[in-house]
Design a protein around this motif. Structure first.
Motif, PDB file in Angstrom:
ATOM      1  N   VAL A 129       0.768  -1.021   0.163  1.00 59.56           N
ATOM      2  CA  VAL A 129       0.058  -0.124   0.105  1.00 59.56           C
ATOM      3  C   VAL A 129       0.986   1.260   0.057  1.00 59.56           C
ATOM      4  O   VAL A 129       0.522   2.325  -0.705  1.00 59.56           O
ATOM      5  CB  VAL A 129      -1.015  -0.163   1.169  1.00 59.56           C
ATOM      6  CG1 VAL A 129      -1.805   1.337   1.326  1.00 59.56           C
ATOM      7  CG2 VAL A 129      -2.011  -1.254   0.995  1.00 59.56           C
ATOM      8  N   SER A 130       2.058   1.107   0.681  1.00 57.05           N
ATOM      9  CA  SER A 130       2.885   2.298   0.811  1.00 57.05           C
ATOM     10  C   SER A 130       3.497   2.911  -0.810  1.00 57.05           C
ATOM     11  O   SER A 130       3.418   3.851  -1.177  1.00 57.05           O
ATOM     12  CB  SER A 130       4.119   2.182   1.834  1.00 57.05           C
ATOM     13  OG  SER A 130       3.614   2.097   3.080  1.00 57.05           O
ATOM     14  N   ILE A 131       3.732   1.747  -1.404  1.00 59.48           N
ATOM     15  CA  ILE A 131       4.081   1.839  -2.850  1.00 59.48           C
ATOM     16  C   ILE A 131       3.163   2.429  -3.826  1.00 59.48           C
ATOM     17  O   ILE A 131       3.345   3.129  -4.489  1.00 59.48           O
ATOM     18  CB  ILE A 131       4.910   0.313  -3.238  1.00 59.48           C
ATOM     19  CG1 ILE A 131       6.108  -0.088  -2.535  1.00 59.48           C
ATOM     20  CG2 ILE A 131       4.975   0.673  -4.798  1.00 59.48           C
ATOM     21  CD1 ILE A 131       6.731  -1.387  -3.042  1.00 59.48           C
ATOM     22  N   PHE A 132       1.976   1.746  -3.656  1.00 63.46           N
ATOM     23  CA  PHE A 132       0.907   2.306  -4.230  1.00 63.46           C
ATOM     24  C   PHE A 132       0.511   3.843  -4.152  1.00 63.46           C
ATOM     25  O   PHE A 132       0.385   4.785  -5.010  1.00 63.46           O
ATOM     26  CB  PHE A 132      -0.451   1.486  -3.857  1.00 63.46           C
ATOM     27  CG  PHE A 132      -1.731   2.064  -4.464  1.00 63.46           C
ATOM     28  CD1 PHE A 132      -2.128   1.737  -5.357  1.00 63.46           C
ATOM     29  CD2 PHE A 132      -2.666   2.955  -3.445  1.00 63.46           C
ATOM     30  CE1 PHE A 132      -3.403   2.371  -5.792  1.00 63.46           C
ATOM     31  CE2 PHE A 132      -3.742   3.326  -3.872  1.00 63.46           C
ATOM     32  CZ  PHE A 132      -4.167   3.030  -5.190  1.00 63.46           C
ATOM     33  N   VAL A 133       0.623   4.213  -2.718  1.00 60.72           N
ATOM     34  CA  VAL A 133       0.415   5.693  -2.566  1.00 60.72           C
ATOM     35  C   VAL A 133       1.540   6.440  -2.943  1.00 60.72           C
ATOM     36  O   VAL A 133       1.291   7.782  -3.518  1.00 60.72           O
ATOM     37  CB  VAL A 133       0.191   5.970  -0.944  1.00 60.72           C
ATOM     38  CG1 VAL A 133      -0.042   7.516  -0.516  1.00 60.72           C
ATOM     39  CG2 VAL A 133      -1.227   5.113  -0.323  1.00 60.72           C
ATOM     40  N   SER A 134       2.775   5.817  -2.923  1.00 57.50           N
ATOM     41  CA  SER A 134       3.977   6.732  -3.669  1.00 57.50           C
ATOM     42  C   SER A 134       3.814   6.800  -5.156  1.00 57.50           C
ATOM     43  O   SER A 134       4.215   7.861  -5.659  1.00 57.50           O
ATOM     44  CB  SER A 134       5.146   5.863  -3.225  1.00 57.50           C
ATOM     45  OG  SER A 134       5.504   5.935  -1.939  1.00 57.50           O
ATOM     46  N   ALA A 135       3.318   5.783  -5.553  1.00 58.48           N
ATOM     47  CA  ALA A 135       2.982   5.867  -7.006  1.00 58.48           C
ATOM     48  C   ALA A 135       1.894   6.913  -7.643  1.00 58.48           C
ATOM     49  O   ALA A 135       2.100   7.731  -8.621  1.00 58.48           O
ATOM     50  CB  ALA A 135       2.560   4.327  -7.765  1.00 58.48           C
TER      51      ALA A 135
END
Length: 410
Positions: A336-342
């Motif tokens: 989820v952190s990678i998703f929000v960063s993207a």
């Protein structure tokens, strides 16, 4: 009587409200900072830029911490830090102090929404997850609206210090209630072997997933196509129709009303059209909204255009959020952190591209480009979505009070 899970979700929504409010609260306060500290408007904008840079760049670091120590516990910790840092901003004796305090707020607030999403992914079965995420989304939307309203109100009345003081009180209240949820919880168990891997190994595991690659590409495209052109809507209204900037900002705010409409109707709509229908309809409605901006004969057209854009965005984005919680369940916090960063990187890229493009082609081209790209993004997401709201993936975990997951019976 409210259940433990429902109360936990309510507190996460309050924390998300404060996080979103802190993101937008300084927009109307810039003239106050210029007057209070004797800086230029360009320098004053660092209060916003410092927050945004810290918020966007540190999101990815919190995922492994949430996977290892518990998502709910991480949210409680960072909300406490937000309360202290916001109070420090209220007491700032110098402009440098204020910028440092706002950087600390952005760095800590970055964890609240992604870790709350990951906690929901662990705690709520997939078929109910989109409607649950929509409740968290309501806190975010209300926070964005409240941040701009509170900033303007305090700028005209009691001053910017009281604005930060009130926000610090909201963070403090949320933090106290979050910690209360964790009181008496059993000790945090040692992480299982998958969580003992390095954060880099966890991130690589997410990025190797074909499904995750699709979701991350779509959310990057969405962030670029929505927030690139939308950031220039007030300037468009001011330039094309000579709308005062204050009024132009309020007109663009109908976007939030579209989001509220979505949060009120999500349960009924999801039953009627399903996850795939949400993705398709969200992309098409976004396309119609941006096409309305591109062809508007007057400023009044921007009112329904903003509402349509908000409704379409939250239909598409909330579906993407639901998929993000299932990209890699065993590394859900990291995923989820990678998703929000993207998503955040997509917004930044969109703004960087749209500004120079407007200088060459005017406002119409970016709006038309968004109107073409976003339905395609919705179609792509629909192609990998279930026609219903169920998922073939393993049944998700439930979090106990310390934020760690445990299986619960159906």
């Amino acid at each position: 009587m409210i259940t433990f899970r429902a109360r936990s979700l309510l507190l996460l929504a309050i924390a998300a409200f404060a996080s979103s409010a802190s993101m937008r609260i300084c927009d109307p306060l810039l003239p106050e900072f210029v007057q209070a500290f004797g800086v230029t408007e360009g320098s004053a904008s660092w209060v916003i830029s410092a927050f945004s840079i810290a918020y966007g760049s540190l999101q990815i670091l919190y995922g492994p911490a949430g996977d290892r120590h518990g998502k709910y516990r991480v949210v409680a910790i960072v909300t406490t830090v937000c309360a202290v840092a916001t109070l420090a901003a209220a007491l700032a004796p110098t402009f440098t102090w204020l910028v440092i305090a706002r950087t600390a707020v952005g760095a800590s607030a970055a964890a609240i929404i992604p870790m709350s999403m990951a906690w929901i992914g662990d705690s709520v079965p997939y078929e109910r997850r989109q409607t649950t995420l929509a409740r968290l989304l309501t806190g975010q939307i209300l926070g964005v609206i409240a941040g701009q309203i509170l900033g303007g109100f305090f700028a005209d009345t009691f001053g910017w210090r009281w604005c930060f003081a009130v926000l610090a009180a909201v963070f403090c209240t949320a933090a106290a209630l979050l910690w209360r949820q964790l009181v008496g919880a059993p000790p945090v168990p040692l992480p299982d072997p998958v969580h003992r891997r390095t954060p880099l190994a966890g991130a690589l595991a997410v990025l190797k997933s074909k499904r995750a690659q699709c979701i991350l590409a779509i959310v990057f495209l969405e962030g670029m196509a929505v927030y690139g052109p939308f950031a220039f809507v007030p300037s468009y209204l001011h330039t094309q129709f000579h709308t005062p900037l204050t009024a132009a900002g309020l007109i663009a705010g109908t976007y939030g009303l579209g989001g509220l409409l979505y949060s009120l109707a999500v349960t009924r709509l999801l039953k009627r059209i399903g996850e795939r229908g949400f993705a398709l309809a969200g992309g098409v409605i976004l396309g119609i909204g941006f096409l309305a901006y591109a062809t508007a004969p007057g400023w009044a057209w921007a009112l329904p255009a903003g509402a349509l854009t908000g409704l379409g965005f939250y239909m598409l984005h909330n579906t993407l959020q639901t998929h993000a919680t299932q990209m890699l369940p065993e590394r859900r916090g990291t995923a989820v952190s990678i998703f929000v960063s993207a998503f955040f990187l997509g917004q930044s890229a969109g703004t960087a591209i749209t500004g120079p493009l407007i200088g060459v082609t005017g406002f119409t081209a970016p709006f038309v480009a968004a109107a073409l790209i976003l339905p395609c993004a919705g179609l792509w997401l629909a192609a990998i979505s279930s026609p219903r709201t169920s998922s073939p993936a393993p049944r998700p975990d439930h979090h106990d009070r310390n934020g760690q997951s445990k299986q619960v019976p159906a």
